[in-house]
Design a protein around this motif. Structure first.
Motif, short mmCIF file in Angstrom:
data_model
loop_
_atom_site.label_atom_id
_atom_site.label_comp_id
_atom_site.label_asym_id
_atom_site.label_seq_id
_atom_site.Cartn_x
_atom_site.Cartn_y
_atom_site.Cartn_z
N TYR A 193 2.01 1.85 -3.59
CA TYR A 193 0.87 2.35 -4.36
C TYR A 193 0.61 3.82 -4.05
O TYR A 193 0.44 4.64 -4.96
CB TYR A 193 -0.35 1.48 -4.04
CG TYR A 193 -1.62 1.84 -4.76
CD1 TYR A 193 -1.83 1.44 -6.07
CD2 TYR A 193 -2.62 2.56 -4.13
CE1 TYR A 193 -3.01 1.74 -6.74
CE2 TYR A 193 -3.80 2.88 -4.78
CZ TYR A 193 -3.99 2.45 -6.09
OH TYR A 193 -5.16 2.76 -6.74
N LEU A 246 -7.00 -2.31 -8.24
CA LEU A 246 -6.00 -2.23 -7.17
C LEU A 246 -6.59 -1.60 -5.91
O LEU A 246 -6.39 -2.11 -4.80
CB LEU A 246 -4.79 -1.42 -7.64
CG LEU A 246 -3.87 -2.10 -8.64
CD1 LEU A 246 -2.85 -1.11 -9.18
CD2 LEU A 246 -3.18 -3.29 -8.00
N SER A 247 -7.33 -0.53 -6.08
CA SER A 247 -7.92 0.14 -4.92
C SER A 247 -8.92 -0.77 -4.21
O SER A 247 -8.94 -0.83 -2.97
CB SER A 247 -8.61 1.44 -5.34
OG SER A 247 -7.65 2.40 -5.69
N SER A 296 0.83 -1.21 0.00
CA SER A 296 0.00 0.00 0.00
C SER A 296 0.86 1.25 0.00
O SER A 296 0.50 2.26 -0.62
CB SER A 296 -0.96 0.00 1.19
OG SER A 296 -0.29 0.25 2.40
N PHE A 354 -7.02 -3.49 -2.28
CA PHE A 354 -6.51 -2.95 -1.02
C PHE A 354 -7.64 -2.70 -0.03
O PHE A 354 -7.51 -2.97 1.16
CB PHE A 354 -5.74 -1.65 -1.25
CG PHE A 354 -4.32 -1.85 -1.72
CD1 PHE A 354 -3.42 -2.57 -0.96
CD2 PHE A 354 -3.90 -1.31 -2.91
CE1 PHE A 354 -2.12 -2.75 -1.38
CE2 PHE A 354 -2.60 -1.47 -3.35
CZ PHE A 354 -1.71 -2.20 -2.58
N VAL A 411 -7.63 -0.65 -14.05
CA VAL A 411 -6.54 -1.20 -13.24
C VAL A 411 -6.49 -0.49 -11.88
O VAL A 411 -6.35 -1.15 -10.83
CB VAL A 411 -5.19 -1.07 -13.98
CG1 VAL A 411 -4.02 -1.40 -13.07
CG2 VAL A 411 -5.18 -1.96 -15.20
#
Length: 124
Positions: free
Chosen positions: A13, A104-105, A10, A108, A100
Protein backbone atom coordinates in the motif's frame (compact mmCIF):
# COMPACT_ATOMS: atom_id res chain seq x y z
CA UNK A 1 -2.81 -11.78 14.31
CA UNK A 2 -0.22 -12.57 11.68
CA UNK A 3 1.90 -9.43 11.80
CA UNK A 4 4.10 -10.48 8.89
CA UNK A 5 1.09 -10.48 6.55
CA UNK A 6 -0.06 -7.12 7.91
CA UNK A 7 3.40 -5.64 7.38
CA UNK A 8 3.66 -6.96 3.81
CA UNK A 9 0.22 -5.60 2.85
CA UNK A 10 1.07 -2.23 4.38
CA UNK A 11 4.35 -2.18 2.44
CA UNK A 12 2.50 -2.76 -0.83
CA UNK A 13 0.00 0.00 0.00
CA UNK A 14 2.74 2.47 0.96
CA UNK A 15 4.98 1.63 -2.01
CA UNK A 16 2.17 2.17 -4.51
CA UNK A 17 1.27 5.53 -2.98
CA UNK A 18 4.92 6.54 -2.60
CA UNK A 19 5.87 5.70 -6.17
CA UNK A 20 2.84 7.49 -7.59
CA UNK A 21 3.45 10.64 -5.54
CA UNK A 22 7.20 10.63 -6.17
CA UNK A 23 7.18 10.06 -9.92
CA UNK A 24 3.71 11.26 -11.06
CA UNK A 25 2.85 14.30 -8.92
CA UNK A 26 1.56 16.39 -11.86
CA UNK A 27 -0.80 13.61 -12.91
CA UNK A 28 -2.12 13.22 -9.35
CA UNK A 29 -2.73 16.95 -9.09
CA UNK A 30 -4.47 16.98 -12.48
CA UNK A 31 -6.67 13.99 -11.53
CA UNK A 32 -7.93 15.81 -8.43
CA UNK A 33 -8.20 19.19 -10.22
CA UNK A 34 -5.56 20.81 -8.03
CA UNK A 35 -3.62 23.72 -9.46
CA UNK A 36 -0.03 22.64 -9.97
CA UNK A 37 2.87 24.87 -9.03
CA UNK A 38 6.47 24.30 -7.98
CA UNK A 39 5.90 24.04 -4.23
CA UNK A 40 2.91 21.70 -4.61
CA UNK A 41 4.97 19.32 -6.72
CA UNK A 42 7.81 19.49 -4.19
CA UNK A 43 5.47 18.70 -1.29
CA UNK A 44 3.93 15.77 -3.19
CA UNK A 45 7.33 14.33 -4.06
CA UNK A 46 8.57 14.76 -0.49
CA UNK A 47 5.47 12.97 0.82
CA UNK A 48 6.08 10.20 -1.70
CA UNK A 49 9.66 9.83 -0.50
CA UNK A 50 8.49 9.67 3.12
CA UNK A 51 5.96 6.97 2.22
CA UNK A 52 8.67 4.95 0.49
CA UNK A 53 10.91 5.32 3.55
CA UNK A 54 8.07 4.17 5.81
CA UNK A 55 7.49 1.20 3.49
CA UNK A 56 11.17 0.29 3.70
CA UNK A 57 11.03 0.46 7.49
CA UNK A 58 7.99 -1.83 7.56
CA UNK A 59 9.62 -4.22 5.08
CA UNK A 60 12.80 -4.52 7.13
CA UNK A 61 10.87 -5.27 10.35
CA UNK A 62 8.25 -7.62 8.88
CA UNK A 63 9.78 -10.73 10.50
CA UNK A 64 10.31 -9.23 13.97
CA UNK A 65 8.14 -9.92 16.98
CA UNK A 66 5.60 -7.10 17.02
CA UNK A 67 2.93 -6.23 19.56
CA UNK A 68 3.03 -5.56 23.28
CA UNK A 69 6.32 -3.86 24.11
CA UNK A 70 8.09 -5.43 21.12
CA UNK A 71 8.15 -3.02 18.23
CA UNK A 72 5.82 -0.63 20.05
CA UNK A 73 7.28 2.55 18.47
CA UNK A 74 6.87 1.11 14.98
CA UNK A 75 3.32 -0.08 15.64
CA UNK A 76 2.32 3.27 17.15
CA UNK A 77 3.83 5.18 14.21
CA UNK A 78 1.93 2.97 11.76
CA UNK A 79 -1.25 3.30 13.80
CA UNK A 80 -0.99 7.09 13.88
CA UNK A 81 -0.16 7.44 10.19
CA UNK A 82 -2.88 5.13 8.91
CA UNK A 83 -5.57 6.32 11.32
CA UNK A 84 -4.84 10.02 10.72
CA UNK A 85 -4.64 9.59 6.95
CA UNK A 86 -7.85 7.57 7.00
CA UNK A 87 -9.63 10.33 8.91
CA UNK A 88 -8.29 12.88 6.42
CA UNK A 89 -9.57 10.79 3.51
CA UNK A 90 -12.97 10.52 5.19
CA UNK A 91 -13.13 14.28 5.59
CA UNK A 92 -12.33 14.83 1.90
CA UNK A 93 -14.30 11.86 0.54
CA UNK A 94 -16.25 12.92 -2.52
CA UNK A 95 -15.62 10.07 -4.91
CA UNK A 96 -15.31 6.31 -5.01
CA UNK A 97 -11.50 6.37 -5.11
CA UNK A 98 -11.22 8.48 -1.95
CA UNK A 99 -13.73 6.24 -0.12
CA UNK A 100 -11.62 3.19 -1.00
CA UNK A 101 -8.47 4.93 0.23
CA UNK A 102 -10.25 5.91 3.44
CA UNK A 103 -11.41 2.35 4.02
CA UNK A 104 -7.98 0.86 3.42
CA UNK A 105 -6.25 3.41 5.63
CA UNK A 106 -8.74 2.93 8.46
CA UNK A 107 -8.45 -0.87 8.20
CA UNK A 108 -4.67 -0.63 8.46
CA UNK A 109 -4.99 1.88 11.30
CA UNK A 110 -7.26 -0.37 13.35
CA UNK A 111 -5.06 -3.40 12.60
CA UNK A 112 -1.90 -1.66 13.76
CA UNK A 113 -3.74 -0.35 16.82
CA UNK A 114 -4.81 -3.89 17.67
CA UNK A 115 -1.24 -5.20 17.28
CA UNK A 116 0.20 -2.34 19.33
CA UNK A 117 -2.10 -2.90 22.29
CA UNK A 118 -2.19 -6.70 22.48
CA UNK A 119 0.30 -9.29 23.65
CA UNK A 120 2.24 -10.85 20.75
CA UNK A 121 2.06 -14.42 22.07
CA UNK A 122 -1.56 -14.45 23.20
CA UNK A 123 -3.61 -17.05 21.34
CA UNK A 124 -7.13 -15.82 20.67
Amino acid sequence: MKTKVLMIFSVVYLVVQGLILTFLPQEVHAYFNISVNGIGILISQTLGAALLAFALLNWMTRSNILGGIYGKPLMMANFLFFFASGMSYLKAADGYFIWVMAGLSMAFGFSFGYVAFTHPFKNS
